[in-house]
Design a protein around this motif. Structure first.
Motif, PDB file in Angstrom:
ATOM      1  N   ASP A  20       1.084   3.993  -3.070  1.00  0.00           N
ATOM      2  CA  ASP A  20       0.900   5.208  -2.667  1.00  0.00           C
ATOM      3  C   ASP A  20       1.745   6.273  -3.177  1.00  0.00           C
ATOM      4  OD1 ASP A  20      -1.246   7.197  -0.708  1.00  0.00           O
ATOM      5  OD2 ASP A  20       1.020   7.522  -0.450  1.00  0.00           O
ATOM      6  N   ASP A  50       0.705  -1.187   0.095  1.00  0.00           N
ATOM      7  CA  ASP A  50      -0.170  -0.015  -0.036  1.00  0.00           C
ATOM      8  C   ASP A  50       0.918   1.192   0.142  1.00  0.00           C
ATOM      9  OD1 ASP A  50      -2.914  -0.658   0.992  1.00  0.00           O
ATOM     10  OD2 ASP A  50      -1.643  -2.271   1.590  1.00  0.00           O
ATOM     11  N   LYS A  51       1.850   1.285   1.081  1.00  0.00           N
ATOM     12  CA  LYS A  51       2.817   2.368   0.985  1.00  0.00           C
ATOM     13  C   LYS A  51       3.607   2.725  -0.155  1.00  0.00           C
ATOM     14  CE  LYS A  51       3.082   2.069   6.096  1.00  0.00           C
ATOM     15  NZ  LYS A  51       3.675   1.865   7.273  1.00  0.00           N
ATOM     16  N   TRP A  96     -11.193   8.826  -0.127  1.00  0.00           N
ATOM     17  CA  TRP A  96     -10.695   7.992  -1.137  1.00  0.00           C
ATOM     18  C   TRP A  96     -11.167   6.487  -1.504  1.00  0.00           C
ATOM     19  CZ3 TRP A  96      -8.192  10.358   3.088  1.00  0.00           C
ATOM     20  CH2 TRP A  96      -8.198   9.588   4.250  1.00  0.00           C
ATOM     21  N   ASP A 139      -6.731   6.086  -3.831  1.00  0.00           N
ATOM     22  CA  ASP A 139      -6.769   4.821  -2.793  1.00  0.00           C
ATOM     23  C   ASP A 139      -5.623   3.747  -3.498  1.00  0.00           C
ATOM     24  OD1 ASP A 139      -6.723   2.697  -1.112  1.00  0.00           O
ATOM     25  OD2 ASP A 139      -8.980   2.981  -0.859  1.00  0.00           O
ATOM     26  N   PRO A 140      -4.305   3.507  -2.971  1.00  0.00           N
ATOM     27  CA  PRO A 140      -3.495   2.627  -3.834  1.00  0.00           C
ATOM     28  C   PRO A 140      -3.959   1.312  -4.052  1.00  0.00           C
ATOM     29  CG  PRO A 140      -2.607   3.170  -1.669  1.00  0.00           C
ATOM     30  CD  PRO A 140      -3.752   4.389  -2.000  1.00  0.00           C
ATOM     31  N   ARG A 158       1.703   9.184  -6.046  1.00  0.00           N
ATOM     32  CA  ARG A 158       1.975  10.615  -5.774  1.00  0.00           C
ATOM     33  C   ARG A 158       3.061  11.199  -6.329  1.00  0.00           C
ATOM     34  NH1 ARG A 158       3.505  11.416  -0.937  1.00  0.00           N
ATOM     35  NH2 ARG A 158       3.526   9.210  -0.355  1.00  0.00           N
ATOM     36  N   SER A 203      -4.678  11.366  -0.033  1.00  0.00           N
ATOM     37  CA  SER A 203      -4.673   9.833  -0.261  1.00  0.00           C
ATOM     38  C   SER A 203      -4.798   9.161   1.151  1.00  0.00           C
ATOM     39  CB  SER A 203      -2.948   9.529  -0.586  1.00  0.00           C
ATOM     40  OG  SER A 203      -2.401   8.410  -0.370  1.00  0.00           O
ATOM     41  N   GLU A 204      -5.149   8.042   1.049  1.00  0.00           N
ATOM     42  CA  GLU A 204      -5.471   7.199   2.242  1.00  0.00           C
ATOM     43  C   GLU A 204      -4.083   7.108   3.091  1.00  0.00           C
ATOM     44  OE1 GLU A 204      -7.247   3.018   4.052  1.00  0.00           O
ATOM     45  OE2 GLU A 204      -6.927   3.103   1.837  1.00  0.00           O
ATOM     46  N   GLU A 205      -2.797   7.072   2.485  1.00  0.00           N
ATOM     47  CA  GLU A 205      -1.875   6.750   3.299  1.00  0.00           C
ATOM     48  C   GLU A 205      -0.922   7.736   3.506  1.00  0.00           C
ATOM     49  OE1 GLU A 205      -2.102   3.951   4.421  1.00  0.00           O
ATOM     50  OE2 GLU A 205      -3.403   2.913   2.898  1.00  0.00           O
TER      51      GLU A 205
END
Length: 267
Positions: free
Chosen positions: A49, A45-46, A204, A84-85, A53, A67-69
């Motif tokens: 993300d 996820d990270k 997101w 949302d990745p 970006r 972004s969610e993260e």
């Protein structure tokens, strides 16, 4: 489609394809940790993300990103991406092949473009909705539209994990639970289901599908007495949920809304 939106579509397509290819290598292979809100997050996820970006910063340097993260506050930029990745991280970590990469583009706080790519099942949804016109919704570049059918026990309605209490009373459709907010709502857009409800979606989760569903002819119903869009400048959206009902057409709102409206009153 003008040159700018052609660029936006190509960018979303190329970026999600690239990210999705790598995520497929990690699918079902990574360990997750639990965030403060109880949801899961992985290094995948990270990574995704950060990659998205950075790609936005290179292609559209004047655009902001939520972004969610990472960044949760809307600062009022004319153009802002909401990403949302991995929507469906629990599915992703457990090897269940429904999860996707979601990218929505806001103009003056309201979505005008949505793109959601589901790598394991080779499905990609997108739509534009700008200038006061619905400009069509697409699945793998083929036009889609919501279902014209009436509810029956041979039709589907999707719940989220936090909305199963609606089954305490008889329900007019078969129930499905997919575990992914974006897929819940694009299933309505594509005519697969007649409706869906999510009790705690974040910004997101919904920015991209808000466009796709409505461009396909569906109806978006907020279960709280507040509009989701436009986003408000200076607002932190990290902890805000937007209980939502989606249905295939306006006539179905009075059928389903009384059954799920109480979800909007939950804390």
């Amino acid at each position: 489609m003008n040159d700018f939106f052609e660029q936006v579509l190509n960018f979303a397509s190329e970026t999600t394809a690239r990210i999705g290819k790598q995520l497929m290598q990690d699918f079902g292979q990574v360990q997750a940790s639990q965030k403060a809100d109880g949801s899961l997050v992985t290094q995948a996820d990270k990574w995704a993300d950060r990659e998205i970006r950075e790609a936005i910063a290179d292609a559209f340097p004047s655009h902001d990103v939520l972004s969610e993260e990472a960044e949760h506050t809307f600062y009022g930029a004319e153009w802002c991406w909401v990403i949302d990745p991995i929507d469906g991280t629990t599915n992703f970590t457990r090897g269940i092949p429904i999860w996707g990469i979601s990218m929505g583009l806001l103009y003056q706080g309201t979505p005008v473009f949505g793109y959601v790519h589901f790598p394991p099942i080779n499905q990609t949804f997108h739509a534009f909705w700008y200038g006061g016109e619905k400009n069509g919704a697409f699945l793998n570049n083929q036009p889609i539209h919501t279902s014209p059918d009436s509810p029956s026990h041979n039709h589907f309605f999707c719940l989220c994990a936090r909305s199963t209490s609606v089954l305490q009373k008889p329900f007019p459709c078969k129930i499905r639970m997919l575990g992914v907010t974006t897929y819940n709502f694009v299933a309505v857009a594509s005519g697969t289901t007649l409706g869906g409800v999510e009790s705690t979606p974040k910004i997101w989760d919904i920015a991209a599908v808000w466009v796709i569903l409505q461009a396909a002819g569906g109806v978006w119903v907020s279960l709280k007495d507040e509009a989701v869009f436009p986003l408000q400048e200076g607002e932190d959206y990290g902890d805000r949920s937007f209980p939502t009902l989606t249905v295939a057409r306006p006539e179905l709102v009075p059928v389903f809304q009384p059954l799920v409206q109480f979800l909007g009153n939950k804390k």
